[in-house]
Design a protein around this motif. Structure first.
Motif, PDB file in Angstrom:
ATOM      1  N   LYS A 122      -4.559   7.134  -2.985  1.00  0.00           N
ATOM      2  CA  LYS A 122      -3.563   5.778  -2.285  1.00  0.00           C
ATOM      3  C   LYS A 122      -2.615   6.176  -1.092  1.00  0.00           C
ATOM      4  O   LYS A 122      -2.566   5.324  -0.213  1.00  0.00           O
ATOM      5  N   ILE A 123      -2.502   7.162  -0.537  1.00  0.00           N
ATOM      6  CA  ILE A 123      -1.913   7.804   0.465  1.00  0.00           C
ATOM      7  C   ILE A 123      -3.090   7.583   1.599  1.00  0.00           C
ATOM      8  O   ILE A 123      -2.332   6.850   2.590  1.00  0.00           O
ATOM      9  N   GLU A 124      -4.374   7.956   0.964  1.00  0.00           N
ATOM     10  CA  GLU A 124      -5.445   7.610   2.370  1.00  0.00           C
ATOM     11  C   GLU A 124      -5.444   6.009   2.304  1.00  0.00           C
ATOM     12  O   GLU A 124      -5.874   5.709   3.938  1.00  0.00           O
ATOM     13  N   THR A 125      -5.076   5.247   1.777  1.00  0.00           N
ATOM     14  CA  THR A 125      -5.557   4.009   1.949  1.00  0.00           C
ATOM     15  C   THR A 125      -4.899   3.791   2.452  1.00  0.00           C
ATOM     16  O   THR A 125      -4.542   1.823   3.326  1.00  0.00           O
ATOM     17  N   ALA A 126      -3.605   3.858   2.137  1.00  0.00           N
ATOM     18  CA  ALA A 126      -2.306   3.475   2.995  1.00  0.00           C
ATOM     19  C   ALA A 126      -2.009   3.902   4.274  1.00  0.00           C
ATOM     20  O   ALA A 126      -1.348   3.579   5.241  1.00  0.00           O
ATOM     21  N   GLU A 127      -2.859   5.473   4.602  1.00  0.00           N
ATOM     22  CA  GLU A 127      -3.109   5.446   5.492  1.00  0.00           C
ATOM     23  C   GLU A 127      -3.624   4.478   7.583  1.00  0.00           C
ATOM     24  O   GLU A 127      -3.985   3.770   8.393  1.00  0.00           O
ATOM     25  N   ARG A 128      -5.430   3.680   6.565  1.00  0.00           N
ATOM     26  CA  ARG A 128      -5.715   2.896   6.705  1.00  0.00           C
ATOM     27  C   ARG A 128      -5.298   1.540   7.048  1.00  0.00           C
ATOM     28  O   ARG A 128      -5.611   1.525   8.619  1.00  0.00           O
ATOM     29  N   SER A 129      -4.494   1.127   6.252  1.00  0.00           N
ATOM     30  CA  SER A 129      -3.565   0.345   6.208  1.00  0.00           C
ATOM     31  C   SER A 129      -2.160  -0.122   7.070  1.00  0.00           C
ATOM     32  O   SER A 129      -2.379  -0.846   8.256  1.00  0.00           O
ATOM     33  N   CYS A 130      -2.288   1.770   7.589  1.00  0.00           N
ATOM     34  CA  CYS A 130      -1.122   1.604   8.633  1.00  0.00           C
ATOM     35  C   CYS A 130      -1.873   1.347   9.764  1.00  0.00           C
ATOM     36  O   CYS A 130      -1.342   1.087  10.573  1.00  0.00           O
ATOM     37  N   THR A 131      -3.327   2.431   9.967  1.00  0.00           N
ATOM     38  CA  THR A 131      -3.722   2.271  11.289  1.00  0.00           C
ATOM     39  C   THR A 131      -3.907   0.350  11.668  1.00  0.00           C
ATOM     40  O   THR A 131      -4.350   0.587  12.874  1.00  0.00           O
ATOM     41  N   ASN A 132      -4.915  -0.230  10.188  1.00  0.00           N
ATOM     42  CA  ASN A 132      -5.075  -1.811  10.464  1.00  0.00           C
ATOM     43  C   ASN A 132      -3.475  -2.521  10.756  1.00  0.00           C
ATOM     44  O   ASN A 132      -3.614  -3.189  12.243  1.00  0.00           O
ATOM     45  N   ALA A 133      -2.388  -2.047  10.485  1.00  0.00           N
ATOM     46  CA  ALA A 133      -1.870  -2.554  11.222  1.00  0.00           C
ATOM     47  C   ALA A 133      -1.241  -3.009  11.958  1.00  0.00           C
ATOM     48  O   ALA A 133      -0.519  -3.251  13.007  1.00  0.00           O
ATOM     49  N   SER A 188       0.881  -1.124   0.289  1.00  0.00           N
ATOM     50  CA  SER A 188      -0.216   0.288  -0.096  1.00  0.00           C
ATOM     51  C   SER A 188       0.916   1.212  -0.049  1.00  0.00           C
ATOM     52  O   SER A 188       0.304   2.190  -0.686  1.00  0.00           O
ATOM     53  N   VAL A 189       1.648   1.232   0.965  1.00  0.00           N
ATOM     54  CA  VAL A 189       2.778   2.327   0.842  1.00  0.00           C
ATOM     55  C   VAL A 189       3.656   2.906  -0.062  1.00  0.00           C
ATOM     56  O   VAL A 189       3.463   3.985  -1.232  1.00  0.00           O
ATOM     57  N   GLU A 190       3.721   1.538  -1.338  1.00  0.00           N
ATOM     58  CA  GLU A 190       4.588   1.494  -2.490  1.00  0.00           C
ATOM     59  C   GLU A 190       3.848   2.131  -3.400  1.00  0.00           C
ATOM     60  O   GLU A 190       4.361   3.181  -4.134  1.00  0.00           O
ATOM     61  N   ASN A 191       2.833   1.428  -3.730  1.00  0.00           N
ATOM     62  CA  ASN A 191       1.851   2.451  -3.950  1.00  0.00           C
ATOM     63  C   ASN A 191       1.117   3.631  -3.882  1.00  0.00           C
ATOM     64  O   ASN A 191       0.974   4.627  -5.187  1.00  0.00           O
ATOM     65  N   ALA A 192       1.856   3.799  -3.110  1.00  0.00           N
ATOM     66  CA  ALA A 192       0.987   5.506  -2.913  1.00  0.00           C
ATOM     67  C   ALA A 192       2.002   6.472  -3.227  1.00  0.00           C
ATOM     68  O   ALA A 192       2.297   7.363  -3.461  1.00  0.00           O
ATOM     69  N   GLU A 193       3.559   5.956  -3.434  1.00  0.00           N
ATOM     70  CA  GLU A 193       4.855   6.238  -3.127  1.00  0.00           C
ATOM     71  C   GLU A 193       4.861   6.519  -5.326  1.00  0.00           C
ATOM     72  O   GLU A 193       5.121   7.557  -5.042  1.00  0.00           O
ATOM     73  N   GLU A 194       4.168   5.064  -5.543  1.00  0.00           N
ATOM     74  CA  GLU A 194       4.335   5.503  -7.129  1.00  0.00           C
ATOM     75  C   GLU A 194       3.657   6.221  -7.655  1.00  0.00           C
ATOM     76  O   GLU A 194       3.525   7.148  -8.304  1.00  0.00           O
ATOM     77  N   ALA A 195       2.040   7.058  -6.814  1.00  0.00           N
ATOM     78  CA  ALA A 195       1.603   7.606  -7.545  1.00  0.00           C
ATOM     79  C   ALA A 195       2.123   9.437  -7.163  1.00  0.00           C
ATOM     80  O   ALA A 195       1.446  10.057  -8.237  1.00  0.00           O
ATOM     81  N   VAL A 196       2.456   9.444  -6.138  1.00  0.00           N
ATOM     82  CA  VAL A 196       3.085  10.619  -5.199  1.00  0.00           C
ATOM     83  C   VAL A 196       4.261  11.097  -6.547  1.00  0.00           C
ATOM     84  O   VAL A 196       3.861  11.864  -7.503  1.00  0.00           O
ATOM     85  N   ARG A 197       4.785  10.308  -6.942  1.00  0.00           N
ATOM     86  CA  ARG A 197       5.565   9.922  -8.218  1.00  0.00           C
ATOM     87  C   ARG A 197       5.467  10.473  -9.679  1.00  0.00           C
ATOM     88  O   ARG A 197       5.794  11.439 -10.382  1.00  0.00           O
ATOM     89  N   HIS A 198       4.115  10.075 -10.126  1.00  0.00           N
ATOM     90  CA  HIS A 198       3.860  10.080 -11.324  1.00  0.00           C
ATOM     91  C   HIS A 198       2.672  12.013 -11.021  1.00  0.00           C
ATOM     92  O   HIS A 198       2.980  11.714 -11.731  1.00  0.00           O
TER      93      HIS A 198
END
Length: 86
Positions: A47-58, A21-31
């Protein structure tokens, strides 16, 4: 499969999902940085919001372990880069 092995596998899966999820967010930011149109910027924020939810879950699942904190920091850096565009 015994309980301890099963728990370890589930914990590993949480980290793998967060990492992806963090990699997907990084790639989206690069784009978004290479082509800063509204559509790409919005996609990066999603993508960042999705990764932040993944962080909270983790964190709820594993606590504040070193891998989670490192990925959380990477995500924060990506968010800051994106904010500079918006």
């Amino acid at each position: 499969m015994d309980q301890q092995t099963d728990m370890s596998w589930k914990e590993d899966q949480v980290i793998i999902q967060l990492h992806n999820s963090v990699e997907n967010a990084e790639e989206a930011v690069r784009h978004a940085r290479t082509n800063p149109v509204e559509e790409r910027i919005n996609e990066a924020f999603k993508k960042i919001e999705t990764a932040e939810r993944s962080c909270t879950n983790a964190i709820q699942s594993r606590g504040n372990s070193k891998p989670i904190l490192e990925l959380q920091e990477t995500l924060a850096q990506s968010r800051e880069k994106l904010k500079l565009l918006h």
